[in-house]
Design a protein around this motif. Structure first.
Motif, PDB file in Angstrom:
ATOM      1  N   THR A 189       7.411   2.027   1.253  1.00 34.01           N
ATOM      2  CA  THR A 189       6.616   2.302   2.718  1.00 34.01           C
ATOM      3  C   THR A 189       5.867   3.397   2.819  1.00 34.01           C
ATOM      4  OG1 THR A 189       8.263   1.240   3.649  1.00 34.01           O
ATOM      5  CG2 THR A 189       7.129   1.907   5.382  1.00 34.01           C
ATOM      6  N   TRP A 190       4.471   3.221   3.097  1.00 36.36           N
ATOM      7  CA  TRP A 190       3.324   4.067   3.462  1.00 36.36           C
ATOM      8  C   TRP A 190       3.301   4.396   4.940  1.00 36.36           C
ATOM      9  CZ3 TRP A 190      -0.986   1.840   0.108  1.00 36.36           C
ATOM     10  CH2 TRP A 190      -0.440   2.008  -1.054  1.00 36.36           C
ATOM     11  N   GLU A 191       3.663   5.450   5.632  1.00 38.86           N
ATOM     12  CA  GLU A 191       3.658   6.427   6.951  1.00 38.86           C
ATOM     13  C   GLU A 191       2.570   7.478   6.947  1.00 38.86           C
ATOM     14  OE1 GLU A 191       7.769   6.595   8.501  1.00 38.86           O
ATOM     15  OE2 GLU A 191       8.725   6.553   6.459  1.00 38.86           O
ATOM     16  N   ASP A 192       2.217   7.274   7.931  1.00 34.33           N
ATOM     17  CA  ASP A 192       1.399   8.869   8.628  1.00 34.33           C
ATOM     18  C   ASP A 192      -0.404   8.875   7.922  1.00 34.33           C
ATOM     19  OD1 ASP A 192       1.682   9.267  11.427  1.00 34.33           O
ATOM     20  OD2 ASP A 192       4.006  10.574  10.129  1.00 34.33           O
ATOM     21  N   LEU A 193      -0.054   7.279   7.690  1.00 32.33           N
ATOM     22  CA  LEU A 193      -1.438   7.432   6.217  1.00 32.33           C
ATOM     23  C   LEU A 193      -2.396   7.648   6.462  1.00 32.33           C
ATOM     24  CD1 LEU A 193      -1.696   5.477   3.263  1.00 32.33           C
ATOM     25  CD2 LEU A 193      -4.038   5.177   4.997  1.00 32.33           C
ATOM     26  N   LEU A 194      -3.911   8.334   6.108  1.00 36.26           N
ATOM     27  CA  LEU A 194      -5.395   8.474   6.215  1.00 36.26           C
ATOM     28  C   LEU A 194      -6.111   8.353   5.375  1.00 36.26           C
ATOM     29  CD1 LEU A 194      -6.612   9.618   9.246  1.00 36.26           C
ATOM     30  CD2 LEU A 194      -6.846  11.530   8.450  1.00 36.26           C
ATOM     31  N   PHE A 195      -7.027   7.236   5.792  1.00 30.68           N
ATOM     32  CA  PHE A 195      -8.328   6.938   4.716  1.00 30.68           C
ATOM     33  C   PHE A 195      -8.929   7.936   5.388  1.00 30.68           C
ATOM     34  CE2 PHE A 195      -6.103   2.746   4.512  1.00 30.68           C
ATOM     35  CZ  PHE A 195      -6.564   2.838   2.910  1.00 30.68           C
ATOM     36  N   ILE A 196      -9.620   9.015   4.014  1.00 28.26           N
ATOM     37  CA  ILE A 196     -10.765   9.879   4.747  1.00 28.26           C
ATOM     38  C   ILE A 196     -11.970   9.392   3.499  1.00 28.26           C
ATOM     39  CG2 ILE A 196     -12.243  12.587   4.793  1.00 28.26           C
ATOM     40  CD1 ILE A 196      -8.866  12.881   5.149  1.00 28.26           C
ATOM     41  N   GLU A 210      -8.989   4.438  14.975  1.00 27.52           N
ATOM     42  CA  GLU A 210      -9.815   5.511  14.365  1.00 27.52           C
ATOM     43  C   GLU A 210      -9.022   6.674  14.776  1.00 27.52           C
ATOM     44  OE1 GLU A 210     -13.859   5.053  15.799  1.00 27.52           O
ATOM     45  OE2 GLU A 210     -14.003   2.828  15.860  1.00 27.52           O
ATOM     46  N   ALA A 211      -9.912   7.424  14.139  1.00 31.88           N
ATOM     47  CA  ALA A 211      -8.414   8.700  14.047  1.00 31.88           C
ATOM     48  C   ALA A 211      -9.743  10.236  14.416  1.00 31.88           C
ATOM     49  CB  ALA A 211      -7.941   9.376  12.398  1.00 31.88           C
ATOM     50  N   GLY A 212      -9.876  11.283  14.562  1.00 31.18           N
ATOM     51  CA  GLY A 212      -9.898  12.885  14.756  1.00 31.18           C
ATOM     52  C   GLY A 212      -9.645  13.561  13.245  1.00 31.18           C
ATOM     53  N   LEU A 213     -10.337  13.921  12.983  1.00 27.99           N
ATOM     54  CA  LEU A 213      -9.956  14.315  12.107  1.00 27.99           C
ATOM     55  C   LEU A 213     -11.307  16.088  11.367  1.00 27.99           C
ATOM     56  CD1 LEU A 213      -9.008  14.539   8.711  1.00 27.99           C
ATOM     57  CD2 LEU A 213     -11.521  13.848   8.033  1.00 27.99           C
ATOM     58  N   ALA A 214      -9.728  16.892  11.354  1.00 30.25           N
ATOM     59  CA  ALA A 214     -10.113  18.480  11.706  1.00 30.25           C
ATOM     60  C   ALA A 214      -9.677  18.629   9.747  1.00 30.25           C
ATOM     61  CB  ALA A 214      -9.778  19.342  12.750  1.00 30.25           C
ATOM     62  N   SER A 269     -23.731  18.840  -2.343  1.00 33.01           N
ATOM     63  CA  SER A 269     -24.733  17.313  -0.808  1.00 33.01           C
ATOM     64  C   SER A 269     -24.312  16.292  -0.639  1.00 33.01           C
ATOM     65  CB  SER A 269     -25.844  17.726  -2.115  1.00 33.01           C
ATOM     66  OG  SER A 269     -25.896  17.150  -2.653  1.00 33.01           O
ATOM     67  N   ALA A 270     -22.464  15.938  -1.653  1.00 35.88           N
ATOM     68  CA  ALA A 270     -22.639  14.514  -1.210  1.00 35.88           C
ATOM     69  C   ALA A 270     -21.127  15.035   0.442  1.00 35.88           C
ATOM     70  CB  ALA A 270     -21.269  14.222  -1.897  1.00 35.88           C
ATOM     71  N   PHE A 271     -21.498  15.853   0.577  1.00 40.87           N
ATOM     72  CA  PHE A 271     -20.402  15.771   1.715  1.00 40.87           C
ATOM     73  C   PHE A 271     -20.798  16.310   3.144  1.00 40.87           C
ATOM     74  CE2 PHE A 271     -17.850  16.716  -1.852  1.00 40.87           C
ATOM     75  CZ  PHE A 271     -17.527  15.069  -1.927  1.00 40.87           C
ATOM     76  N   GLN A 272     -22.408  16.388   2.824  1.00 45.45           N
ATOM     77  CA  GLN A 272     -22.518  16.902   4.761  1.00 45.45           C
ATOM     78  C   GLN A 272     -22.675  16.150   5.941  1.00 45.45           C
ATOM     79  OE1 GLN A 272     -24.930  19.996   4.083  1.00 45.45           O
ATOM     80  NE2 GLN A 272     -23.204  20.232   2.154  1.00 45.45           N
ATOM     81  N   GLU A 273     -22.747  14.969   5.953  1.00 44.65           N
ATOM     82  CA  GLU A 273     -22.506  13.427   6.762  1.00 44.65           C
ATOM     83  C   GLU A 273     -20.475  13.853   7.357  1.00 44.65           C
ATOM     84  OE1 GLU A 273     -24.512  10.050   6.298  1.00 44.65           O
ATOM     85  OE2 GLU A 273     -26.665  11.183   6.047  1.00 44.65           O
ATOM     86  N   ASP A 274     -20.654  13.622   8.385  1.00 45.43           N
ATOM     87  CA  ASP A 274     -19.151  13.150   8.339  1.00 45.43           C
ATOM     88  C   ASP A 274     -17.862  11.781   7.906  1.00 45.43           C
ATOM     89  OD1 ASP A 274     -19.608  15.251  10.502  1.00 45.43           O
ATOM     90  OD2 ASP A 274     -19.690  14.369  12.247  1.00 45.43           O
ATOM     91  N   PRO A 275     -17.424  12.223   7.727  1.00 49.79           N
ATOM     92  CA  PRO A 275     -16.469  11.243   6.798  1.00 49.79           C
ATOM     93  C   PRO A 275     -16.153  10.467   7.860  1.00 49.79           C
ATOM     94  CG  PRO A 275     -15.490  12.828   7.087  1.00 49.79           C
ATOM     95  CD  PRO A 275     -15.982  13.420   7.835  1.00 49.79           C
ATOM     96  N   LEU A 276     -16.150   9.096   7.128  1.00 49.65           N
ATOM     97  CA  LEU A 276     -15.232   7.812   7.898  1.00 49.65           C
ATOM     98  C   LEU A 276     -14.234   7.865   7.852  1.00 49.65           C
ATOM     99  CD1 LEU A 276     -17.075   4.765   6.554  1.00 49.65           C
ATOM    100  CD2 LEU A 276     -17.800   6.083   8.744  1.00 49.65           C
ATOM    101  N   VAL A 277     -13.105   8.004   9.198  1.00 47.55           N
ATOM    102  CA  VAL A 277     -11.835   8.683   9.231  1.00 47.55           C
ATOM    103  C   VAL A 277     -10.603   6.769   9.883  1.00 47.55           C
ATOM    104  CG1 VAL A 277      -9.904   9.674  10.087  1.00 47.55           C
ATOM    105  CG2 VAL A 277     -12.605  10.488   9.370  1.00 47.55           C
ATOM    106  N   HIS A 278      -9.799   7.036   9.592  1.00 48.64           N
ATOM    107  CA  HIS A 278      -8.955   5.740   9.664  1.00 48.64           C
ATOM    108  C   HIS A 278      -7.390   5.995   9.381  1.00 48.64           C
ATOM    109  CE1 HIS A 278     -13.103   3.896   9.329  1.00 48.64           C
ATOM    110  NE2 HIS A 278     -12.500   2.722   9.645  1.00 48.64           N
ATOM    111  N   TYR A 279      -6.526   5.389  10.350  1.00 47.40           N
ATOM    112  CA  TYR A 279      -5.512   6.203  10.378  1.00 47.40           C
ATOM    113  C   TYR A 279      -4.686   4.923  10.367  1.00 47.40           C
ATOM    114  CZ  TYR A 279      -0.410   7.481  12.379  1.00 47.40           C
ATOM    115  OH  TYR A 279       0.495   7.998  12.572  1.00 47.40           O
TER     116      TYR A 279
END
Length: 236
Positions: A14-21, A194-198, A211-221
């Motif tokens: 079981t995967w818990e509190d999982l975040l996709f960034i 959808e999730a907030g991320l810092a 340069s690949a990380f200049q834009e905000d990522p997609l984030v899902h919980y």
């Protein structure tokens, strides 16, 4: 989602509190890090790299009445999306975990790129703090720390959407000594929020240009998902 007749899963977790960034990256930047046997998949012309922290719990082998000794541990994956002979899946570049038995077993029995790390996961109300420091012998330390919180209602992704393309994948691919292997998995479709991320520290992706990380990522919980693992299949 692939359909199976008479499932013969051998383990579950079981995967818990999982975040996709997820970040979009150029194929040419990613290609040197992926075995030539595997095709890098793209969505709207871009490859994608993902960082996925979570807690793995309820680890069981089929037929065993009790969980394994490492029933719960933390994990942090770096993954991308590939196919082999047209079949899509996930390719893991690194997999950090904080349980030595789990790391040793996955490295030597399954051949996955697991590394030992010091990790913590703390929950305060709906906010989760996750940190990781790789400490594997002979490996360069890698650090990651972030805080995240879901803010939307859980829901299924549209079938043709980028979110579905990134997350609804039902096998992993690996290449060992020019041999290609597939590890099928099964789970019910993701109910994502959808999730907030810092992110406060990220040294996991230093192999790609900044340069690949200049834009905000997609984030899902995802709060929890039970996953079933099937025997590894040799394809080449």
């Amino acid at each position: 989602m692939p359909k199976r007749q008479k499932p013969t899963w051998i383990a579950r977790q079981t995967w818990e509190d999982l975040l996709f960034i997820h970040w979009a990256v150029n194929v040419e930047d990613l290609r040197p890090h992926i075995p030539d046997f595997l095709d890098i998949e793209t969505f709207n012309g871009k490859a994608w790299i993902g960082v996925v922290p979570f807690q793995a719990s309820e680890n069981r082998l089929r037929g065993m009445p009790r969980p394994l000794p490492f029933s719960s541990f933390l994990e942090l994956n770096v993954r991308t999306y590939v196919s082999y002979r047209g079949e899509p899946g996930v390719y893991f570049l690194t997999m950090d975990a904080n349980h030595r038995l789990a790391v040793t077993g996955a490295r030597h029995l399954i051949g996955l790129p697991y590394f030992m790390a010091d990790m913590t996961l703390k929950k305060e109300s709906d906010t989760i703090s996750f940190s990781s420091k790789r400490k594997h012998s002979g490996e360069i330390p890698a650090f990651f720390s972030a805080r995240y919180h879901p803010y939307s209602k859980p829901g299924l992704s549209a079938k043709e959407s980028l979110t579905s393309w990134l997350t609804e994948r039902y096998c992993l691919w690996k290449v060992i000594r020019n041999k290609v292997f597939k590890r099928p998995i099964y789970h019910e479709p993701w109910e994502l929020q959808e999730a907030g991320l810092a992110i406060t520290t990220d040294k996991l992706l230093d192999f790609l240009p900044a340069s690949a990380f200049q834009e905000d990522p997609l984030v899902h919980y995802a709060a929890a998902k039970t996953v079933y693992f099937f025997p590894i299949e040799r394809k080449k």
